[in-house]
Design a protein around this motif. Sequence first.
Motif, PDB file in Angstrom:
ATOM      1  N   SER A   1       0.849  -1.191   0.000  1.00 53.01           N
ATOM      2  CA  SER A   1       0.000   0.000   0.000  1.00 53.01           C
ATOM      3  C   SER A   1       0.885   1.240   0.000  1.00 53.01           C
ATOM      4  N   LEU A   2       0.580   2.184  -0.891  1.00 52.91           N
ATOM      5  CA  LEU A   2       1.351   3.420  -0.972  1.00 52.91           C
ATOM      6  C   LEU A   2       0.698   4.537  -0.176  1.00 52.91           C
ATOM      7  N   GLY A   3      -0.236   4.200   0.705  1.00 53.88           N
ATOM      8  CA  GLY A   3      -0.874   5.170   1.579  1.00 53.88           C
ATOM      9  C   GLY A   3      -1.388   4.482   2.821  1.00 53.88           C
ATOM     10  N   GLU A   4      -1.283   5.147   3.975  1.00 55.51           N
ATOM     11  CA  GLU A   4      -1.671   4.524   5.236  1.00 55.51           C
ATOM     12  C   GLU A   4      -3.151   4.162   5.257  1.00 55.51           C
TER      13      GLU A   4
ATOM     14  N   VAL B   1       2.156  -6.795   2.583  1.00 51.42           N
ATOM     15  CA  VAL B   1       3.217  -6.083   3.305  1.00 51.42           C
ATOM     16  C   VAL B   1       2.584  -5.048   4.236  1.00 51.42           C
ATOM     17  N   PRO B   2       2.907  -5.068   5.544  1.00 50.89           N
ATOM     18  CA  PRO B   2       2.390  -4.032   6.451  1.00 50.89           C
ATOM     19  C   PRO B   2       2.840  -2.637   5.999  1.00 50.89           C
TER      20      PRO B   2
ATOM     21  N   HIS C   1       8.088   5.162   5.098  1.00 51.87           N
ATOM     22  CA  HIS C   1       9.318   5.414   4.330  1.00 51.87           C
ATOM     23  C   HIS C   1       9.392   4.486   3.119  1.00 51.87           C
ATOM     24  N   LEU C   2       9.039   3.233   3.297  1.00 55.44           N
ATOM     25  CA  LEU C   2       9.067   2.295   2.176  1.00 55.44           C
ATOM     26  C   LEU C   2       8.076   2.715   1.101  1.00 55.44           C
ATOM     27  N   SER C   3       6.873   3.126   1.508  1.00 53.29           N
ATOM     28  CA  SER C   3       5.856   3.520   0.542  1.00 53.29           C
ATOM     29  C   SER C   3       6.291   4.742  -0.259  1.00 53.29           C
TER      30      SER C   3
ATOM     31  N   ALA D   1      13.939   1.536  -6.004  1.00 51.11           N
ATOM     32  CA  ALA D   1      13.427   1.045  -4.719  1.00 51.11           C
ATOM     33  C   ALA D   1      12.580  -0.220  -4.925  1.00 51.11           C
ATOM     34  N   ARG D   2      11.807  -0.258  -6.003  1.00 50.85           N
ATOM     35  CA  ARG D   2      11.015  -1.453  -6.282  1.00 50.85           C
ATOM     36  C   ARG D   2      11.923  -2.644  -6.588  1.00 50.85           C
TER      37      ARG D   2
END
Length: 424
Positions: free
Chosen positions: A33-36, A120-121, A125-127, A136-137
């Motif tokens: 997920s690229l957003g919380e 993935v939780p 920073h990772l997102s 990064a990918r």
Amino acid sequence: MVRVAARIFLLLVLFCAPLAAEPEPTFRIGIVSLGEQNQALSELVFTTASRYGSTLFPASSHVRLLELKRARTEQKLWEEEVHKAYELHDLDALNRLNEEKIVVDDLSLGPSIPVSYTLVPYDEHLSLALAKSVQARDWLLSKENWDGLFLVRSESLDRFERIRIEFSPRNQQEPQLLLDRLVDGGRYQELAQPLGEAIFSLVSQDKQSVLALSDELLRFSLEVDGKEQVSRQGLLFLSPGTHSLVFRSASYEPIALTVDLKSGAVQEVGATLHPLTHPPLVVHSYDGVGTWVLEGNVVAQAASISLSVPSYPLMLTFEKEGFSRRIVQLERPVGTSLSISSLSQELDDSLLIKDTQKDFYKRLRNTILLFGAYVGSLSLSKTVGIDNPLWQVGMVGTSSVALVSAAALVMEMARYAAWAGTQY
């Protein structure tokens, strides 16, 4: 001789033992997920992907990815051996490893391979890194030994959300768009079907089709082209083309359909249900008047019940005071009449059974003792003299009591036999 036999047995074990099979290649995909606020959406992606995309029909690009991953694994194992030799100062091993060439055989794949998904939780920073950088990918794919990523994005547009789900395979710069939709008020469940169709199209490579069964048909047994089949979470994976389907149930008339499935497509199928007409059923209880409960509803207070239009599967309950509840479950018709009996609560309760057993064995013991006293009195009378009136009184008394106790014992045994005969 024993040693020779042991050696022969060892050789047979070595030659006959099956060789360890090489693990089947698996295509691994991570879901990020690229957003919380997208975590619920990511869970939907995971569930939908596991349902629609559990099998991949590999194209040449997928085969190359798996071959490269296998080569990297062999290289890593070789490097670990080298490091181990350095630590042990094993020059012979180092020379042997330096002379060896890493040979990776051509990957032999079947027509399809399994796909596994990892959720993935969320990590801020990772997102951020994955959203901005292709490197990064690639780093995450290499680190986790995955073959691709599902990137889950969302963007707020007034009261709507724009949902974008992309697939980013290893060694590819631009991700592939799977879904781009607007949803109202976080109703992500609306995306399950279009997302499932997109994921299935991705993994099937137009080599398979999906038949989605309606909820009503899930209770039916199914035959496809004359062979029994079982759906997986309401989905039936079939080859493209024309198929004959037959649905059967104990409560409904058989349903025969012919479907023409297109390559890589998800097609829904439903049908109109026509209940079967079964003959009337009369159920009688040997235990007299009681309460009859059908499908949770009290329908009669009688010794028997008549069902003019029974529907199967059928669950009927008979209740009566002093007896245990009797449940009758019928999957299909058994005729026009049925007789049942319930178990007495005295035999259905372990404490009552134990008390009854104690009384029975006590009566049995007393009967044996009384008969023993009678036999003893008779023996002593022959020894001492039967003319003595005391012996005659003793024999008459003990024989009478023993006979009464024996009669009571016989009645108790008859009562046990009657109880045993009440079980249907």
